[in-house]
Write a protein that holds these residues in place. Structure first.
Motif, PDB file in Angstrom:
ATOM      1  N   ALA A 163       0.822  -1.214   0.000  1.00 31.82           N
ATOM      2  CA  ALA A 163       0.000   0.000   0.000  1.00 31.82           C
ATOM      3  C   ALA A 163       0.855   1.264   0.000  1.00 31.82           C
ATOM      4  N   LEU A 164       1.818   1.331   0.909  1.00 30.11           N
ATOM      5  CA  LEU A 164       2.654   2.529   0.990  1.00 30.11           C
ATOM      6  C   LEU A 164       3.559   2.665  -0.230  1.00 30.11           C
ATOM      7  N   GLY A 165       4.077   1.534  -0.724  1.00 29.77           N
ATOM      8  CA  GLY A 165       4.925   1.584  -1.908  1.00 29.77           C
ATOM      9  C   GLY A 165       4.170   2.038  -3.141  1.00 29.77           C
ATOM     10  N   LYS A 166       2.950   1.545  -3.312  1.00 32.23           N
ATOM     11  CA  LYS A 166       2.140   1.951  -4.454  1.00 32.23           C
ATOM     12  C   LYS A 166       1.803   3.441  -4.386  1.00 32.23           C
ATOM     13  N   ILE A 167       1.468   3.913  -3.197  1.00 34.69           N
ATOM     14  CA  ILE A 167       1.136   5.338  -3.045  1.00 34.69           C
ATOM     15  C   ILE A 167       2.353   6.203  -3.362  1.00 34.69           C
ATOM     16  N   LEU A 168       3.504   5.832  -2.821  1.00 36.58           N
ATOM     17  CA  LEU A 168       4.713   6.628  -3.032  1.00 36.58           C
ATOM     18  C   LEU A 168       5.094   6.705  -4.505  1.00 36.58           C
ATOM     19  N   ILE A 169       5.145   5.553  -5.153  1.00 34.11           N
ATOM     20  CA  ILE A 169       5.539   5.536  -6.566  1.00 34.11           C
ATOM     21  C   ILE A 169       4.486   6.208  -7.433  1.00 34.11           C
ATOM     22  N   SER A 170       3.218   5.972  -7.150  1.00 29.50           N
ATOM     23  CA  SER A 170       2.147   6.522  -7.972  1.00 29.50           C
ATOM     24  C   SER A 170       2.077   8.039  -7.882  1.00 29.50           C
ATOM     25  N   ILE A 171       2.200   8.588  -6.668  1.00 29.89           N
ATOM     26  CA  ILE A 171       2.063  10.032  -6.513  1.00 29.89           C
ATOM     27  C   ILE A 171       3.255  10.757  -7.128  1.00 29.89           C
TER      28      ILE A 171
END
Length: 282
Positions: free
Chosen positions: A89-97
């Motif tokens: 969850a945190l990795g997806k948010i970081l990379i996506s944003i």
């Protein structure tokens, strides 16, 4: 003048009650089964009320272990699932944003080409690229590690698209005002874009946490040690298909425990989650 009907909301409420009952009844039965002993369940004598073995069954499930097929306690499995879900969850948010911010606010050659390449990866879920992904993880020595569990599932075209659509609704006047104040790209991102994105981040976090928590195929391939298996794999291994008797009371206790973290995340972030999905700006 709006006419007040005494029974105007009766039918919608009845429909909601029926729907909640259909969804909640199996969960209630699982909880009831987790409080009885194995003999009561195997003989079909389970009553629709909780039994006397609640503390015994849950203590054994969380701290001791369940059976020969799942030698690790469920507490270890839940920790593995939590680390995996949080990492995804945190990795997806970081990379996506970050990728969405670059696509919207920076001008560089082939900017939209890069975005569409990211978008096309929606057609390549992990099940499609399972063999090359496993080969790379194995060559890097990431079998039976948290990095191997999370890193291949971190990239998210959905998150990039969601943040890009939101960033495009931010008025250009905010960017111009930030430039006048002498703020650079990082300052504008930290002080303006990030605070405005809280609801979108919350909505994406809830979705991706549940996605990571419910993963089955990838953890099944990437873990060979009992102390690295996730709770979803543990539930599957508890249901014995051989001559041994399945300990249904412990399997049901594990199923109930497996539901708790996603429910807690949804309840705690419900307001931000709903707001992030239904706001007109999104």
């Amino acid at each position: 003048m709006v006419e007040k009907r005494r029974f105007g909301n009766l039918v919608p409420h009845l429909i909601l009650l029926v729907g909640v009952s259909i969804v909640a009844f199996p969960v209630y039965l699982a909880f009831v089964a987790s409080t009885h002993d194995a003999a009561t369940i195997a003989n079909g004598q389970m009553q629709p009320v909780p039994g006397p073995h609640f503390l015994e069954n849950y203590y054994r499930t969380i701290f001791v272990g369940t059976s020969s097929s799942t030698r690790e306690p469920v507490g270890t499995m839940m920790l593995n699932s939590f680390v995996m879900a949080m990492g995804i969850a945190l990795g997806k948010i970081l990379i996506s944003i970050i990728s969405a911010y670059a696509v919207v606010y920076f001008r560089f050659p082939f900017r939209m080409t890069a975005f569409w390449i990211i978008f096309v990866t929606l057609m390549l879920p992990v099940e499609v690229r399972i063999y090359p992904t496993y080969k790379i993880v194995a060559d890097l020595g990431l079998i039976d590690t948290y990095a191997g569990l999370t890193m291949p599932l971190v990239a998210s075209a959905t998150g990039t698209l969601l943040f890009r659509q939101f960033f495009m609704t931010i008025p250009d006047e905010l960017l111009e005002a930030s430039k006048i104040d002498g703020a650079g790209a990082f300052r504008f991102f930290k002080d303006t874009v990030l605070p405005l994105s809280i609801t979108t981040i919350a909505a994406l976090f809830v979705i991706q946490f549940i996605y990571g928590w419910n993963q089955y195929l990838w953890p099944l391939l990437i873990t060979t040690k009992d102390n690295m298996q996730t709770i979803v794999i543990g539930i599957k291994k508890m249901i014995v298909t051989q001559d041994a008797l399945t300990e249904w009371q412990l399997a049901m206790a594990t199923a109930v425990l497996a539901m708790l973290p996603p429910v807690v995340v949804v309840v705690l972030m419900q307001r931000l989650f709903v707001k992030g999905l239904v706001e007109t700006e999104k």
